[in-house]
Design a protein around this motif. Sequence first.
Motif, PDB file in Angstrom:
ATOM      1  N   GLY A 259       0.830  -0.363  -0.082  1.00  0.00           N
ATOM      2  CA  GLY A 259       0.343   0.155   0.097  1.00  0.00           C
ATOM      3  C   GLY A 259       1.220   1.551  -0.008  1.00  0.00           C
ATOM      4  N   ARG A 260       0.365   2.613  -0.625  1.00  0.00           N
ATOM      5  CA  ARG A 260       0.846   3.464  -0.711  1.00  0.00           C
ATOM      6  C   ARG A 260       1.590   4.321   0.507  1.00  0.00           C
ATOM      7  N   ASN A 261       0.081   3.568   1.074  1.00  0.00           N
ATOM      8  CA  ASN A 261       0.474   4.806   2.768  1.00  0.00           C
ATOM      9  C   ASN A 261       1.336   3.683   3.421  1.00  0.00           C
ATOM     10  N   THR A 262       1.170   2.814   2.956  1.00  0.00           N
ATOM     11  CA  THR A 262       2.492   1.711   4.311  1.00  0.00           C
ATOM     12  C   THR A 262       4.026   2.809   3.634  1.00  0.00           C
ATOM     13  N   LEU A 263       4.295   3.035   2.382  1.00  0.00           N
ATOM     14  CA  LEU A 263       5.715   3.006   2.061  1.00  0.00           C
ATOM     15  C   LEU A 263       5.916   4.585   2.676  1.00  0.00           C
ATOM     16  N   ILE A 264       5.084   5.539   2.920  1.00  0.00           N
ATOM     17  CA  ILE A 264       4.774   7.362   2.506  1.00  0.00           C
ATOM     18  C   ILE A 264       5.288   6.641   4.675  1.00  0.00           C
ATOM     19  N   TRP A 265       4.530   5.781   5.106  1.00  0.00           N
ATOM     20  CA  TRP A 265       4.701   6.462   6.347  1.00  0.00           C
ATOM     21  C   TRP A 265       6.012   5.217   7.434  1.00  0.00           C
ATOM     22  N   LEU A 266       7.040   4.524   6.062  1.00  0.00           N
ATOM     23  CA  LEU A 266       7.712   3.975   6.639  1.00  0.00           C
ATOM     24  C   LEU A 266       9.124   5.139   6.281  1.00  0.00           C
ATOM     25  N   LEU A 267       8.738   5.531   5.097  1.00  0.00           N
ATOM     26  CA  LEU A 267       9.518   7.174   5.036  1.00  0.00           C
ATOM     27  C   LEU A 267       9.669   7.734   5.759  1.00  0.00           C
ATOM     28  N   ALA A 268       8.552   8.680   6.578  1.00  0.00           N
ATOM     29  CA  ALA A 268       9.018   9.517   7.260  1.00  0.00           C
ATOM     30  C   ALA A 268       9.386   8.738   8.756  1.00  0.00           C
ATOM     31  N   VAL A 269       9.289   7.530   9.119  1.00  0.00           N
ATOM     32  CA  VAL A 269       9.892   6.767  10.092  1.00  0.00           C
ATOM     33  C   VAL A 269      11.002   6.647  10.675  1.00  0.00           C
ATOM     34  N   SER A 270      11.466   6.025   9.191  1.00  0.00           N
ATOM     35  CA  SER A 270      12.849   6.048   8.492  1.00  0.00           C
ATOM     36  C   SER A 270      13.544   7.435   8.780  1.00  0.00           C
ATOM     37  N   SER A 271      13.328   8.324   7.674  1.00  0.00           N
ATOM     38  CA  SER A 271      14.150   9.135   7.929  1.00  0.00           C
ATOM     39  C   SER A 271      14.062  10.251   9.226  1.00  0.00           C
ATOM     40  N   ILE A 272      12.663  10.072   9.522  1.00  0.00           N
ATOM     41  CA  ILE A 272      13.102  10.975  11.333  1.00  0.00           C
ATOM     42  C   ILE A 272      14.091   9.575  12.064  1.00  0.00           C
ATOM     43  N   ALA A 273      13.790   8.982  11.911  1.00  0.00           N
ATOM     44  CA  ALA A 273      15.343   8.149  13.154  1.00  0.00           C
ATOM     45  C   ALA A 273      16.342   7.888  12.507  1.00  0.00           C
ATOM     46  N   PHE A 274      16.536   7.817  11.761  1.00  0.00           N
ATOM     47  CA  PHE A 274      18.117   8.159  10.812  1.00  0.00           C
ATOM     48  C   PHE A 274      18.948   9.636  10.834  1.00  0.00           C
ATOM     49  N   TRP A 275      17.962  11.070  10.916  1.00  0.00           N
ATOM     50  CA  TRP A 275      18.265  12.234  11.386  1.00  0.00           C
ATOM     51  C   TRP A 275      18.386  12.413  13.511  1.00  0.00           C
ATOM     52  N   GLY A 276      17.427  11.496  13.445  1.00  0.00           N
ATOM     53  CA  GLY A 276      17.311  12.518  15.053  1.00  0.00           C
ATOM     54  C   GLY A 276      18.693  11.586  15.756  1.00  0.00           C
ATOM     55  N   VAL A 277      19.487  10.025  15.045  1.00  0.00           N
ATOM     56  CA  VAL A 277      20.722   9.447  15.836  1.00  0.00           C
ATOM     57  C   VAL A 277      21.260  10.475  15.249  1.00  0.00           C
ATOM     58  N   LEU A 278      21.263  10.901  13.919  1.00  0.00           N
ATOM     59  CA  LEU A 278      22.795  11.632  14.089  1.00  0.00           C
ATOM     60  C   LEU A 278      22.699  13.415  15.118  1.00  0.00           C
ATOM     61  N   THR A 279      21.405  13.572  15.073  1.00  0.00           N
ATOM     62  CA  THR A 279      21.381  14.899  15.754  1.00  0.00           C
ATOM     63  C   THR A 279      21.949  13.888  17.524  1.00  0.00           C
ATOM     64  N   ILE A 280      21.562  13.346  17.999  1.00  0.00           N
ATOM     65  CA  ILE A 280      21.621  12.879  19.143  1.00  0.00           C
ATOM     66  C   ILE A 280      23.231  12.588  19.226  1.00  0.00           C
ATOM     67  N   ARG A 281      24.216  12.108  18.221  1.00  0.00           N
ATOM     68  CA  ARG A 281      24.983  12.012  17.577  1.00  0.00           C
ATOM     69  C   ARG A 281      25.897  12.956  18.446  1.00  0.00           C
ATOM     70  N   LEU A 282      25.821  14.490  17.973  1.00  0.00           N
ATOM     71  CA  LEU A 282      26.216  15.635  18.070  1.00  0.00           C
ATOM     72  C   LEU A 282      26.364  16.506  19.361  1.00  0.00           C
ATOM     73  N   PHE A 283      25.457  15.975  20.571  1.00  0.00           N
ATOM     74  CA  PHE A 283      25.310  16.569  21.620  1.00  0.00           C
ATOM     75  C   PHE A 283      26.317  15.504  22.195  1.00  0.00           C
ATOM     76  N   HIS A 284      26.210  13.668  21.709  1.00  0.00           N
ATOM     77  CA  HIS A 284      26.496  13.175  23.117  1.00  0.00           C
ATOM     78  C   HIS A 284      27.887  12.088  21.831  1.00  0.00           C
ATOM     79  N   ARG A 285      29.055  12.548  22.174  1.00  0.00           N
ATOM     80  CA  ARG A 285      30.182  12.326  21.833  1.00  0.00           C
ATOM     81  C   ARG A 285      29.993  10.437  21.314  1.00  0.00           C
ATOM     82  N   LEU A 286      30.232  10.241  22.436  1.00  0.00           N
ATOM     83  CA  LEU A 286      29.977   8.368  23.210  1.00  0.00           C
ATOM     84  C   LEU A 286      28.744   8.109  22.873  1.00  0.00           C
ATOM     85  N   PHE A 287      27.726   7.758  21.738  1.00  0.00           N
ATOM     86  CA  PHE A 287      26.541   7.633  21.079  1.00  0.00           C
ATOM     87  C   PHE A 287      26.979   6.363  20.017  1.00  0.00           C
ATOM     88  N   PRO A 288      26.569   5.307  20.229  1.00  0.00           N
ATOM     89  CA  PRO A 288      26.938   4.921  18.933  1.00  0.00           C
ATOM     90  C   PRO A 288      25.900   4.533  17.724  1.00  0.00           C
TER      91      PRO A 288
END
Length: 952
Positions: free
Chosen positions: A827-856
Motif C-alpha cells: 500500500g502506498r500509505n504504508t510506504l510513505i509512513w515507512l519513509l517518514a519513520v526511517s527519515s526521522i529515526a536516521f536524522w534523529g540519531v545523527l542529531t543525538i550524536r552531535l551532543f553525545h560524542r560517545l553515542f554509538p
Amino acid sequence: MKSIFHSFLLVALLAATAVAAEVDTQISTRETFVGRPVVLQISVVDAADYQEPVLPNIDGCDIQSLGRPREMSQVTIINGRRSESRSAVLQYHVTPREEGTFVIPALELTVDGKPVATKPQRFVASKSETGDLMFVEIDGDQKQVYVGEPLDLTLKIWVKPFRDPATGQTLSEGDMWSTISASTLWGGFSDQVETMKRNRQRPRGEEVLRDDGTGHERSYYLYRIEATVYPKRAGSISADDVQIVVDYPTALGQARSPFGRSFADDFFGGRSPFSSMMDDDLFGAPFGRGLAITESRPIIGEVAVDATEVRPVPTEGRPHDYRGAVGQYQIVTRATPTTVDAGDPITLNIGIRGTGPMELVQAPPLSTLPELTEEFKVPDESLAGFVEDDMKVFSTTIRPRQAGVEEIPPIRFSFFNPDTKEFETVMSDPIAITVAESETLALDSIVSSATGSSPGASQASLDRHLPNFTNDSGPGVLETQSPRSTTDGWWAFVIVPPLVWIIAVIVKYWSVLRANMPSFRSPRAACLAAIERAQSADDVQEALVGFILKRSRVPANDPSDDSVASATRAVGALRLIGLYHVASEAESFLLSRHAAGTAALETSVATANTLVERVDHAISANKRSRIKRKRLPRPANGAMPTTMHSSRHGTTSLMGAILITCMAAATSLAGETAGAPGTAPQDPLDGKVQNATTDVDDVRLALTFEQQQTLLSEATEAYELALAKSQSDSADAKELLTAARTKYQMLIDSGIRNAELYTNLANAEFQTGQLGRAIAHYENAILFDPANAQARTNLAFADEQVRRGTSVVEPVSGVRGINNQVVNYLGRNTLIWLLAVSSIAFWGVLTIRLFHRLFPVWGWATVPFLLLIISLGSVVLTESNPRLPWNAVIVSDTVNLHAGDGTEFETVVNIDAAQGHRVEVINRRGNWSQIRTSEGQTGWLPDKDLQTVSAT
C-alpha cells in the motif's frame, strides 16, 4: 393656454382610443336546422397580443375550431394622415344535434394581458322533416354477442334521388352521395370512412326499390359501409354516436364561376355549408355539366338498429389473471440474454395473437403469477404494448433472485371463448436460462467473513487488501472539496529532518562557523573598514595586501610568509593580470616602506585608501576589457586550513553528501509530481479537445440543502438495505443499488464534488456490475483525495476484475515492475509512513550524536539509513511511473470505433471486453467523442459509451 392644454389632452385621448383593442362577436345565423352548423366569429382588432379562448361545452351541440385565425392589416391615408389597423378573425362551427334554443356562453380571451369576455349568442335549431327522402339502418350479423366480442355491422343509407322539376335533371348516385354533410357523425364507422377518404374512394351506391313508409315502393340509392365493432357494455347496440346529415337539394342552377366568391364563402371561411360536399376531395366533384345545387335543406335520418343483444362476460369461473380478452388467443415468449448473473436484468418479450381487437388486449399480470415471482423480481406495473402485424407485443425486465435458476416458467394468458362460452388459458413454452452467482454482490460477504464486521464497520478494521464497500453518510459527503496534490506532502519527511540536523550542527559549532564565516561585504568595503580600524602601519599593509590578493583571485598568504613575501606576491599578482602601472604604485608603497622603515599611520592610511580605489577601478576596467589571464597554480601547501577534527570532517562530509542527494531527489520529484499527471489528469481534455461541445453533465441540478440531505439519506438507506439483501435476494439488491446510485448521481449533478461522494457512487456502480463507471468514479475520488485508501483499494480490485475478464496479465520485469508489485501489496500509505519513520529515526540519531560524542551512531543509524534509502527510492519510482495520457473510461462491454462521428461512418475497429479500459479523448463533436486507446487505436464512439474522469 388652458385651452391649448385641453386640446392636446383631447388629441391624446382620441389617439389612445383609436389604438385600443376591440373584440367583436357575431354568428352567421340566428336560426338553423339540426345538423347544420352556425359559424361563430370573433374579431380582435388592434391588439398587440391575444390568446384564444377555451371552448365551452354546450349541451346538445358540438363546437370545433375552423383552424388558425385569419390575420389582416389595413393602412388608410386621409388628408395626408396615415392610420393602420390590424385584426384577427377566429371562427368556430357550432353544430346542433337536437331541436331547441341554444346559448353560446361568453368566451373569455386575454387581449394585451387583460381578460376580455365576448357577448353570449343565442340561436334556434329546428328539425327539418325527412319524410321519405332518407332512411338509415344498422344491421348486425349476430343476434347475440358478449362484451368485447367482435361484431360485424353494416351501415345502410337509403337516399331518394332528387329530380329537378325545372330542368328535369335527376342526380346520380355519385351526385347524391356528395350531398352528405360534413357535420355527419359516423360513430363506429369513422375509421372506414377516413380510410376511404385517404384512398380517394367512396361507397358505391346501387339503385333499389323500397317501401317509402306509406306502403308504396320508391326508387332509392342504397349505400353500404361495413365495420367491426367491439361492444363495451351489455345491453342493446346503441346508435347514439351515429347521425347522418344530408343537405338535400331543393333546386338546381348554373354553377358559379371558379373565379368568383360568394359572400357566404367569404363569411364561412371559403366553405359554404350549402356546398360543403360539392368540392370535397373524398367524394369528388358533383355532377358537373354546368349545373350546381343552388338551394338545399338539411335532413337527418332516424337510425334504426338491429336487435343484437350484448351479454356481459360471466363472472363464474373467471381466472384471477383474466384481463377482459374475448375471443381465441395464443401466447409466445422470448428472453434475452439467457446467461446472466443473479440480479442482472433479463428482457422478457411477450407476444399475443388472437381473433379479438388486438389494440384492446392487456398484458398478463406478471406480478401476480407466483410461479414467476418466486424466482424472479417482476415490475409491479401495467405494460404498454404495441401491435405488430396480427400480434401485440409487450416487453418488460425481470431479474433472477438467486443463482441456479434454470428456466423462466411458462407464462399463462386467460381469455373468454364466446364459442364455447367458457374461460380458457393458454401457456407459453418455458425458456431455459443459466444464472450464475453475482460476483459483485458476493463481495460484501467476503469482507464481512474476513473481518467479522457488519457492513457498518469502520474502515480501520478492514483488511487493506480487501475491497471495502461501506459507504460514508456523514455530513462531509455534502461538502464540496478542491482536488489535492498527488504528492501528499511526503517530501516533507525527506527535507524537514535533515534541516533539523543542520540547525543542530549550526548550534553545536556556532563559534567555529562564526570565526570562519566569510564576510558578505565586498573586498573593497572590507578592506577600507580594516584600514579604518588599523592600529599600525603594518595593519594597513596587511589589509591592502589581502585586498589585492582577493581582487586578483590569488590564494591567500601562506602562514609561513613574512610581510615582504606577502607584499611581493600581491605586486606580482597585479603585474600578472597586466596592471603594471598600478603594480608599480603598490610596489612603491609596500616595499619602499620596509626599506625606509615604518611610516606614520596617518600617511599610510591615506595612501592605502587611494591605492584601494585605484586597484579596484583598474581590476574592474580590466575585466570589462575581457583580457584573459591565467590562474596562478595553487601551492602545495595552500589548502585552506580547518579547525575541525579530521574524523569529524569525514563524517560531516558523508552526511552532507547524503543530505544533498536526498534533498535533490525530493525537490526534483516534488517538481515533477506537481507538474505531471497523477493517477488521472486534472483536466480531462488537457487542452487537446478541439471543437468541444457543452456536455450535458455541465448542467447542474438545482437542489436545496434539505433536498440534498434527503437524497443522501434515501441513497444510504437503499444502499445498506441492498447489502443486507445481497445474499438472500439478488434481484431486490440490484434494484435498490440502482436506486442508490441514481440518487448519488443526482447529488453530484447538483454540484457537490468530494472523494467520499464519488466513492459512494463508485461502490454502487461496482456492485451493479458497472465496472467501467466504477473505475472512473474511483479515479475521480482519488483526484480529490489521493490518500483515500478505500478508493485506491477498491480501484485496484476493480482493475483486477477487468484484467481477469480480458485475460490480460501485466508483466513484472525490472526494478520498476518489482517495485510496483511491492507497493500494490504494502500500500502506498504504508510506504510513505515507512519513509517518514526511517527519515526521522536516521536524522534523529545523527542529531543525538552531535551532543553525545560517545553515542554509538552507526549501531543505531544503519537500519534506519537502509530503510530510508529503500523507501525513498521506492516512492521515487512509484511517483515517476510512466502513465498514458488518458482522461476517460469505456463503460460498455463491446464498442465499435467509427471513422467519423456517426453510425453512418465505417467501423475501423471492434473492441470486445472493453469495459473498464482507460482511453484518451482527443476530440469531441456533438454527442460523439474521438478516442485513442492504449494500443494506439483511434476512432469515434458515442458519449454514452464513455465516462469522463475530471475534477470539475
